[in-house]
Design an enzyme around this catalytic site. Structure first.
Site, PDB file in Angstrom:
ATOM      1  N   GLY A  94      -1.911 -32.058-101.218  1.00  0.00           N
ATOM      2  CA  GLY A  94      -1.134 -32.544-102.350  1.00  0.00           C
ATOM      3  C   GLY A  94       0.226 -32.976-101.842  1.00  0.00           C
ATOM      4  O   GLY A  94       0.340 -33.651-100.826  1.00  0.00           O
ATOM      5  N   GLU A  95       1.269 -32.548-102.512  1.00  0.00           N
ATOM      6  CA  GLU A  95       2.636 -32.839-102.073  1.00  0.00           C
ATOM      7  C   GLU A  95       3.325 -31.502-101.823  1.00  0.00           C
ATOM      8  O   GLU A  95       3.585 -30.745-102.765  1.00  0.00           O
ATOM      9  CB  GLU A  95       3.370 -33.657-103.144  1.00  0.00           C
ATOM     10  CG  GLU A  95       4.389 -34.627-102.584  1.00  0.00           C
ATOM     11  CD  GLU A  95       5.456 -33.946-101.729  1.00  0.00           C
ATOM     12  OE1 GLU A  95       6.155 -33.057-102.252  1.00  0.00           O
ATOM     13  OE2 GLU A  95       5.586 -34.301-100.535  1.00  0.00           O
ATOM     14  N   SER A  96       3.581 -31.220-100.564  1.00  0.00           N
ATOM     15  CA  SER A  96       4.045 -29.875-100.198  1.00  0.00           C
ATOM     16  C   SER A  96       5.381 -29.519-100.839  1.00  0.00           C
ATOM     17  O   SER A  96       5.600 -28.360-101.227  1.00  0.00           O
ATOM     18  CB  SER A  96       4.143 -29.741 -98.678  1.00  0.00           C
ATOM     19  OG  SER A  96       5.069 -30.656 -98.137  1.00  0.00           O
ATOM     20  N   CYS A 127      -3.811 -30.098 -95.247  1.00  0.00           N
ATOM     21  CA  CYS A 127      -2.781 -31.140 -95.323  1.00  0.00           C
ATOM     22  C   CYS A 127      -1.443 -30.565 -95.800  1.00  0.00           C
ATOM     23  O   CYS A 127      -0.733 -29.954 -95.013  1.00  0.00           O
ATOM     24  CB  CYS A 127      -3.250 -32.291 -96.197  1.00  0.00           C
ATOM     25  SG  CYS A 127      -2.263 -33.793 -95.964  1.00  0.00           S
ATOM     26  N   ILE A 184       5.492 -40.612 -95.553  1.00  0.00           N
ATOM     27  CA  ILE A 184       4.725 -39.399 -95.825  1.00  0.00           C
ATOM     28  C   ILE A 184       3.259 -39.694 -95.533  1.00  0.00           C
ATOM     29  O   ILE A 184       2.671 -40.618 -96.079  1.00  0.00           O
ATOM     30  CB  ILE A 184       4.891 -38.946 -97.285  1.00  0.00           C
ATOM     31  CG1 ILE A 184       6.371 -38.736 -97.591  1.00  0.00           C
ATOM     32  CG2 ILE A 184       4.098 -37.678 -97.549  1.00  0.00           C
ATOM     33  CD1 ILE A 184       7.065 -37.700 -96.726  1.00  0.00           C
ATOM     34  N   ARG A 185       2.663 -38.888 -94.703  1.00  0.00           N
ATOM     35  CA  ARG A 185       1.273 -39.080 -94.316  1.00  0.00           C
ATOM     36  C   ARG A 185       0.662 -37.715 -94.051  1.00  0.00           C
ATOM     37  O   ARG A 185       1.317 -36.692 -94.165  1.00  0.00           O
ATOM     38  CB  ARG A 185       1.188 -39.932 -93.050  1.00  0.00           C
ATOM     39  CG  ARG A 185       1.930 -39.296 -91.882  1.00  0.00           C
ATOM     40  CD  ARG A 185       1.631 -39.984 -90.580  1.00  0.00           C
ATOM     41  NE  ARG A 185       2.313 -39.297 -89.487  1.00  0.00           N
ATOM     42  CZ  ARG A 185       1.960 -39.382 -88.226  1.00  0.00           C
ATOM     43  NH1 ARG A 185       0.905 -40.093 -87.889  1.00  0.00           N
ATOM     44  NH2 ARG A 185       2.637 -38.749 -87.300  1.00  0.00           N
ATOM     45  N   HIS A 263      -8.362 -33.578 -95.206  1.00  0.00           N
ATOM     46  CA  HIS A 263      -8.800 -33.133 -96.531  1.00  0.00           C
ATOM     47  C   HIS A 263     -10.325 -32.982 -96.601  1.00  0.00           C
ATOM     48  O   HIS A 263     -11.011 -33.869 -97.117  1.00  0.00           O
ATOM     49  CB  HIS A 263      -8.390 -34.156 -97.595  1.00  0.00           C
ATOM     50  CG  HIS A 263      -6.937 -34.225 -97.894  1.00  0.00           C
ATOM     51  ND1 HIS A 263      -6.355 -33.550 -98.937  1.00  0.00           N
ATOM     52  CD2 HIS A 263      -5.942 -34.903 -97.271  1.00  0.00           C
ATOM     53  CE1 HIS A 263      -5.052 -33.823 -98.961  1.00  0.00           C
ATOM     54  NE2 HIS A 263      -4.782 -34.633 -97.963  1.00  0.00           N
ATOM     55  N   GLU A 265     -11.899 -31.306 -98.651  1.00  0.00           N
ATOM     56  CA  GLU A 265     -12.262 -31.206-100.063  1.00  0.00           C
ATOM     57  C   GLU A 265     -12.506 -32.572-100.704  1.00  0.00           C
ATOM     58  O   GLU A 265     -13.109 -32.660-101.775  1.00  0.00           O
ATOM     59  CB  GLU A 265     -11.174 -30.459-100.846  1.00  0.00           C
ATOM     60  CG  GLU A 265      -9.864 -31.200-101.062  1.00  0.00           C
ATOM     61  CD  GLU A 265      -8.891 -31.114 -99.905  1.00  0.00           C
ATOM     62  OE1 GLU A 265      -7.705 -31.429-100.104  1.00  0.00           O
ATOM     63  OE2 GLU A 265      -9.306 -30.741 -98.785  1.00  0.00           O
TER      64      GLU A 265
END
Length: 291
Positions: A94-96, A127, A184-185, A263, A265
């Site tokens: 997601g977005e940490s 991630c 962001i990657r 990822h 998932e």
């Protein structure tokens, strides 16, 4: 499947499970791909149950020795109370920064640190989860990023100075300067650190570090690398290793903490989820036997 639908399915499974014996697997559900993790964990748990039942040739999963593996219950984790029920935890992609911010505002950040670094329960981060579990993140995460820690690694995204001609229209020579851009990657493990190494923040510039809690004796294991560019050479003979390119580190384990930069998932391939559940059950058995 919507998050609400998944939560209802999880609640139903939880009510049906034997609460006295069930091993509860939590998925941090603050932001990111938690629904996908829950779906694959449920699938993997059912496959493990069926495999055990078939391998022992007896009904209901009971083995000839009389040992019945505990049922696996998958729940969403949004509060400290949810977390307290868990034997293991997945921190999704997601977005940490957002995940850390929500965790802090819901009083979940410190319990997460205790879960990972003091109680030493099995944890898997994907991630953004890898970033949160790192002991050190590079300067691109220095503006408001908090870490959980648990893995003695440094992770990085990347920055670059870009020349943007559209910004220079009508500007004088003295006003023309590169635009500092943060990309962001998916993170990679930039460096494996010595276990329990102390970080000199002044030397590290704007790196962010996780708070130190209980030390671990375990070393970091590199479980997978992304092949270097040499792997794509047309001759298919020269290897990345021969050219000094081992490849980026994309999966690591240190004691109770497992993390992947990618990822699983999002692929529909549940093999890693199934493997990890097996690791969790092994850890639960060791705790039960006092080892």
């Amino acid at each position: 499947m919507h998050a609400s639908d998944t939560d209802e399915a999880v609640m139903t499974e939880t009510r049906q499970a034997n609460d006295g014996n069930a091993v509860t697997i939590g998925v941090l559900a603050l932001q990111g791909a938690f629904v996908e993790h829950i779906t694959l964990l449920q699938k993997a748990a059912e496959e493990l149950r069926l495999d055990h039942q078939q391998s022992n040739g007896v009904p209901n999963g009971s083995s000839s020795s009389g040992h019945t593996p505990p049922p696996l219950t998958i729940i969403s984790v949004r509060t400290p109370l949810d977390l307290s029920r868990c034997s293991a935890l997945v921190i999704p992609g997601g977005e940490s920064t957002a995940i850390a911010l929500i965790a802090a505002r819901t009083n979940l950040l410190q319990p997460l640190r205790e879960f990972v670094k003091v109680q030493r329960k099995p944890v898997w981060g994907t991630c953004a989860g890898l970033i949160l579990l790192a002991e050190v993140a590079d300067r691109t995460k220095s503006t408001g990023q908090e870490l959980i820690g648990g893995l003695d690694v440094r992770v990085e995204s990347f920055e670059a100075e870009l020349e943007l001609p559209f910004l220079h229209q009508g500007a004088g020579d003295g006003e023309r300067r590169a635009f500092h851009s943060v990309f962001i990657r998916a993170p990679v493990v930039e460096e494996v650190l010595p276990a329990n190494s102390s970080i000199d923040e002044s030397a590290e510039g704007a790196s962010v570090t996780a708070p130190a809690l209980k030390a671990t004796k375990a070393d970091v294991e590199i479980l997978a690398r992304l092949p270097g560019r040499a792997k794509a050479l047309k001759d298919r003979v020269t290897t990345a290793e021969e050219l000094g390119e081992e490849g980026d580190i994309v999966a690591v384990r240190q004691g109770n903490v497992f993390a992947t930069a990618f990822h699983p998932e999002l692929t529909g391939d549940g093999r890693i989820h199934r493997w990890w559940l097996g690791e969790v059950l092994g850890a639960v058995d060791r705790v039960g036997e006092g080892r």
